[in-house]
Each structure stands twice: as structure tokens, then as C-alpha cells.
Design a protein around this motif. Structure first.
Motif, PDB file in Angstrom:
ATOM      1  N   SER A  36       0.832  -1.205   0.000  1.00 41.71           N
ATOM      2  CA  SER A  36       0.000   0.000   0.000  1.00 41.71           C
ATOM      3  C   SER A  36       0.867   1.255   0.000  1.00 41.71           C
ATOM      4  O   SER A  36       0.378   2.361   0.202  1.00 41.71           O
ATOM      5  CB  SER A  36      -0.923   0.015   1.223  1.00 41.71           C
ATOM      6  OG  SER A  36      -0.169  -0.041   2.426  1.00 41.71           O
ATOM      7  N   ASN A  37       2.182   1.053  -0.209  1.00 45.64           N
ATOM      8  CA  ASN A  37       3.138   2.162  -0.263  1.00 45.64           C
ATOM      9  C   ASN A  37       3.537   2.399  -1.718  1.00 45.64           C
ATOM     10  O   ASN A  37       3.956   1.471  -2.422  1.00 45.64           O
ATOM     11  CB  ASN A  37       4.372   1.841   0.588  1.00 45.64           C
ATOM     12  CG  ASN A  37       5.390   2.972   0.581  1.00 45.64           C
ATOM     13  OD1 ASN A  37       6.147   3.133  -0.362  1.00 45.64           O
ATOM     14  ND2 ASN A  37       5.413   3.750   1.657  1.00 45.64           N
ATOM     15  N   PHE A  38       3.412   3.622  -2.172  1.00 47.45           N
ATOM     16  CA  PHE A  38       3.643   3.939  -3.574  1.00 47.45           C
ATOM     17  C   PHE A  38       5.049   3.550  -4.026  1.00 47.45           C
ATOM     18  O   PHE A  38       5.236   2.951  -5.097  1.00 47.45           O
ATOM     19  CB  PHE A  38       3.413   5.436  -3.804  1.00 47.45           C
ATOM     20  CG  PHE A  38       3.586   5.879  -5.228  1.00 47.45           C
ATOM     21  CD1 PHE A  38       2.625   5.597  -6.187  1.00 47.45           C
ATOM     22  CD2 PHE A  38       4.719   6.588  -5.616  1.00 47.45           C
ATOM     23  CE1 PHE A  38       2.790   5.993  -7.510  1.00 47.45           C
ATOM     24  CE2 PHE A  38       4.891   6.996  -6.933  1.00 47.45           C
ATOM     25  CZ  PHE A  38       3.911   6.700  -7.876  1.00 47.45           C
ATOM     26  N   PHE A  39       6.063   3.833  -3.199  1.00 42.61           N
ATOM     27  CA  PHE A  39       7.443   3.585  -3.608  1.00 42.61           C
ATOM     28  C   PHE A  39       7.794   2.102  -3.550  1.00 42.61           C
ATOM     29  O   PHE A  39       8.571   1.614  -4.382  1.00 42.61           O
ATOM     30  CB  PHE A  39       8.397   4.417  -2.752  1.00 42.61           C
ATOM     31  CG  PHE A  39       8.232   5.895  -2.959  1.00 42.61           C
ATOM     32  CD1 PHE A  39       8.721   6.509  -4.103  1.00 42.61           C
ATOM     33  CD2 PHE A  39       7.550   6.667  -2.020  1.00 42.61           C
ATOM     34  CE1 PHE A  39       8.558   7.870  -4.313  1.00 42.61           C
ATOM     35  CE2 PHE A  39       7.375   8.021  -2.237  1.00 42.61           C
ATOM     36  CZ  PHE A  39       7.876   8.624  -3.374  1.00 42.61           C
ATOM     37  N   VAL A  40       7.228   1.377  -2.580  1.00 38.73           N
ATOM     38  CA  VAL A  40       7.417  -0.079  -2.558  1.00 38.73           C
ATOM     39  C   VAL A  40       6.785  -0.701  -3.804  1.00 38.73           C
ATOM     40  O   VAL A  40       7.353  -1.602  -4.432  1.00 38.73           O
ATOM     41  CB  VAL A  40       6.808  -0.685  -1.280  1.00 38.73           C
ATOM     42  CG1 VAL A  40       6.812  -2.213  -1.348  1.00 38.73           C
ATOM     43  CG2 VAL A  40       7.571  -0.216  -0.048  1.00 38.73           C
ATOM     44  N   SER A  41       5.610  -0.197  -4.177  1.00 40.86           N
ATOM     45  CA  SER A  41       4.941  -0.698  -5.374  1.00 40.86           C
ATOM     46  C   SER A  41       5.772  -0.420  -6.626  1.00 40.86           C
ATOM     47  O   SER A  41       5.897  -1.279  -7.508  1.00 40.86           O
ATOM     48  CB  SER A  41       3.559  -0.053  -5.515  1.00 40.86           C
ATOM     49  OG  SER A  41       2.731  -0.385  -4.418  1.00 40.86           O
ATOM     50  N   LEU A  42       6.354   0.788  -6.716  1.00 38.25           N
ATOM     51  CA  LEU A  42       7.227   1.105  -7.848  1.00 38.25           C
ATOM     52  C   LEU A  42       8.407   0.149  -7.911  1.00 38.25           C
ATOM     53  O   LEU A  42       8.770  -0.356  -8.983  1.00 38.25           O
ATOM     54  CB  LEU A  42       7.740   2.541  -7.730  1.00 38.25           C
ATOM     55  CG  LEU A  42       6.816   3.688  -8.138  1.00 38.25           C
ATOM     56  CD1 LEU A  42       7.502   5.017  -7.883  1.00 38.25           C
ATOM     57  CD2 LEU A  42       6.413   3.580  -9.599  1.00 38.25           C
ATOM     58  N   GLY A  43       9.020  -0.121  -6.755  1.00 37.97           N
ATOM     59  CA  GLY A  43      10.164  -1.027  -6.719  1.00 37.97           C
ATOM     60  C   GLY A  43       9.794  -2.435  -7.141  1.00 37.97           C
ATOM     61  O   GLY A  43      10.525  -3.086  -7.898  1.00 37.97           O
TER      62      GLY A  43
END
Length: 405
Positions: free
Chosen positions: A302-309
Motif C-alpha cells: 500500500s506504499n507507492f514507492f514499494v509498489s514502484l520497486g
């Protein structure tokens, strides 16, 4: 990449056309997806976009292979990119005058799918005639690098331009396809391939399917991609993740859609300079397993940057599989059959992408977006285990070029 390859004027034209086409397609995908979700707020409708793009590929598979093996492949690509640019222009006009409906968006997606059904296998079959055989794996990696630049830039540009309006995105797509059409249409051929084929017959049309069925290494490679991406693909749900889970806007969706291409680009650049030499079968299976794990991480994040990674890792692992699969298909297939074999391969790839979007949309409508993505990632891991058992020839493949013992 060898300097001789980089200096080829022919290949530069080819790469420019490839870049323009993928740039346009990715921008259009962002605009159509976001506009459809704005109009319907339905995961199922997002899935139907994938079906609309896949149907023409399925219906035209045998015809596409026949055309690519009998006619000038460069001319086929030129006509297809012209068609796709015309569709984008019509979508721009329809959006500007507020005439677009979900049905018209489906029609546009269907027409784009029809154009790409002919364009993709013709482009794939064209590459081996542009470079020496020993340069083909590197050429495919370079081709993938340029393609990924388009896939990275396209969604990001599409997301930012969408702030002006969807009509602006569609108009930009039309211009990009025009550039691609001019580049491929003015491409000087390095050598002309003679397509002296027998008259069309059922045996001729089905030869590509029969060839792939008999070549267990090719069958295993492209069917692995089919089922892994079919289950693990979550791109159809990016509008839902962007808006409802990660709480961002069109620009955020553009970044999410670009993230896999960033990972793929970095991996393709690495592979262009460090081509795979050993244990290519095991490396391919390991990459697809990593693809499944990255899908699971994206699904629960649910974290934008974790999802990007997670999406970047997903794209990097998928690129390894793409280079291995593409190299095996081209190197194991005689030129006279590359159009038909590439057409069948394209239907597998199209099924994995577009049917994967439909599968994700249906599953998300039934279970919710997060369970749909996680279940797909787990399914990919199951497929890897089964394919390693069912296709030992692929598991044990040592190098891309099959050297006789």
C-alpha cells in the motif's frame, strides 16, 4: 553492442520506428484505461479492454503468419502503423467533441489490436534480415532497450499530458505513429529476403503451429510466458491501484505503468553488454519465478514507492525471459517460416498480456484487486514448477545457440 551493428543505417531506422510505435501505444493505453475507469468505475470494463485488443490477434493469427511470409514485411509494418495512427487521431477528435463512450473505446482498442496483430510478427521476422546471426541476441537486447524506453516514456508522458485532456494524449499518439511510419517506410534494406512460398493452403497456414509443437524448447519457452504473465499480469488493475489503493492521480498511474519498463530497460542494457552464455534454461525459469514473487509484493503493498520497486523488479525479471524466448524462437526457426512462427508466438504473447488483463479484471471484480494480484503471483510460481518438470529440454538448455555435441 558491436560497432558494426550500431553503424547500420537500416537498424537505426528500425529502432526509431520501434520507439515511436511503443511510445504511442503506451500513451494510448494510459489514456484509454484512465478514461474507461472515469466513465464506468468498473474493474470488469478494464478487463474487457484487454479482450478487445486480443480478439483480432486470435482471429487473425493464421492470416498474419501467411501475410508476413509472403509479402514485404516492411510494407506491412508501414500500413499497420498508419492504421494505428489514424485510430488515435479519431479517438482524439471523439474525445475533443465529447463523443467517446465505453463502446467506442472498445472499438478503438479492437482496431489497435488488429493493427498490432500484423505489425508485431512482421517486425520480429524482419530483425534477422537486418543483422548477422551471431549479433542477433545482442540486437534483440538492443531492440528491447529501445522498446523499454518507449514503454517508460509513454506512460509517464501519457499521464502528464492527460492533465490537459485525453484528446491531447490521443493526438500525441497519432504524431508518434506518424514518425514511426515514416522511419520504417524510408528504411533502406540491408539485404532483401526472398519470400518464395507455395500457394496458401491449410498445411501452409498451420505450419507455424506444427513447427512450434514439434520444437519442445520453443513450445516450452513461449507457453511458459503465456501462463506466467496470464496469471501474474496486473497492469489492467493499475487505474484501481493508483486511484483507490495508492491514492494518486494519472501522473502516478503513468509512473506505475513505467516502472516495469525501467527495470526492463536496465536489464536489457546489461544483457546487451553481457549476453547470456550458460545455463539459459535455468536462468529463464529463475527469472519467471522472481516475476511471480514481485507480483505478490506489488499486490500486498500500500506504499507507492514499494509498489514502484516491485514493478521494476517484475520488469527486469520479465526482460530476461523475453530475451531468452525471443532468441530461441528466432534462432531455432528458418527464415522462410519466421512469419508464421512469429505470428503464433505473438498470439501467445498477446494472450498473456491482453487475456491476463481480462483475467485480472474478472478476478478483481469477484474477489477484489489485492486478492486477484496475489493469487496471480502464486499461480506464476506454480507454473514455473510444472514447466520445469514438463519441459526438461528447456530446463537443461545450456546456451541460446544450440551447438551440436
Amino acid at each position: 553492442m558491436a560497432s558494426s551493428l550500431l553503424s547500420l543505417k537500416t537498424y537505426r531506422h528500425f529502432l526509431a520506428s520501434r520507439l515511436g510505435s511503443f511510445l504511442a501505444y503506451q500513451m494510448l493505453a494510459v489514456a484509454v484505461g484512465w478514461q474507461m475507469y472515469d466513465l464506468t468505475h468498473s474493474a470488469l470494463n478494464l478487463g474487457f479492454i484487454g479482450i478487445a485488443q486480443f480478439l483480432p490477434q486470435l482471429l487473425l493469427t493464421l492470416v498474419v503468419g501467411h501475410v508476413a511470409d509472403r509479402y514485404d514485411r516492411r510494407r506491412i509494418v508501414t500500413l499497420c502503423q498508419g492504421l494505428e495512427g489514424s485510430v488515435a487521431l479519431l479517438l482524439a477528435l471523439g474525445s475533443f467533441f465529447h463523443l467517446l463512450t465505453p463502446t467506442l473505446l472498445y472499438v478503438g482498442a479492437f482496431c489497435i489490436g488488429a493493427g498490432r496483430a500484423f505489425e508485431s510478427p512482421s517486425l520480429q521476422a524482419l530483425v534477422p534480415s537486418l543483422v548477422p546471426e551471431e549479433d542477433l541476441p545482442r540486437a534483440l537486447a538492443l531492440n528491447s532497450s529501445v522498446m523499454q524506453i518507449g514503454i517508460i516514456s509513454g506512460p509517464a508522458l501519457g499521464g502528464f499530458i492527460y492533465a490537459v485532456g485525453p484528446d491531447a494524449v490521443y493526438a500525441t499518439c497519432a504524431v508518434a505513429w506518424l514518425v514511426a511510419t515514416v522511419a520504417i517506410g524510408t528504411m533502406p534494406l540491408l539485404r532483401k529476403v526472398e519470400n518464395k512460398q507455395p500457394p496458401a493452403s491449410l498445411e501452409f497456414l498451420f505450419a507455424g503451429i506444427r513447427y512450434i509443437r514439434e520444437k519442445r524448447v520453443i513450445l516450452g519457452a513461449i507457453s511458459l510466458d503465456l501462463f506466467a504473465v496470464l496469471l501474474g499480469g496486473a497492469t489492467a488493475l493499475l487505474p484501481i491501484y493508483a486511484k483507490d489503493i495508492l491514492h494518486t492521480g494519472p501522473w502516478g498511474m503513468g509512473m506505475l505503468r513505467s516502472a516495469p519498463a525501467v527495470g526492463a530497460l536496465l536489464m536489457s542494457v546489461y544483457l546487451a553488454h553481457n549476453p547470456l552464455q550458460r545455463r539459459v534454461g535455468k536462468i529463464m525459469f529463475g527469472a519467471v519465478a522472481l516475476f511471480g514473487l514481485a507480483t505478490i509484493v506489488f499486490g500486498i503493498s500500500s506504499n507507492f514507492f514499494v509498489s514502484l520497486g516491485a514493478l521494476a523488479v517484475l520488469g527486469a525479471s520479465d526482460m530476461i525471459s523475453v530475451v531468452v524466448r525471443s532468441s530461441l524462437v528466432q534462432l531455432e526457426t528458418p527464415d522462410a517460416m519466421r512469419g508464421r512462427v512469429s505470428a503464433v508466438s505473438s498470439i501467445f504473447i498477446g494472450a498473456s498480456n491482453q487475456l491476463g488483463e481480462f483475467e485480472s479484471g474478472v478476478t478483481a471484480a469477484l474477489l477484489g484487486p489485492i486478492p486477484a494480484v496475489v493469487i496471480g503471483g502464486v499461480g506464476t510460481l506454480v507454473v514455473v514448477g510444472l514447466w520445469m518438470r514438463w519441459f526438461p529440454q528447456l530446463t537443461q538448455r545450456e546456451s541460446l545457440v544450440n551447438k551440436p555435441a
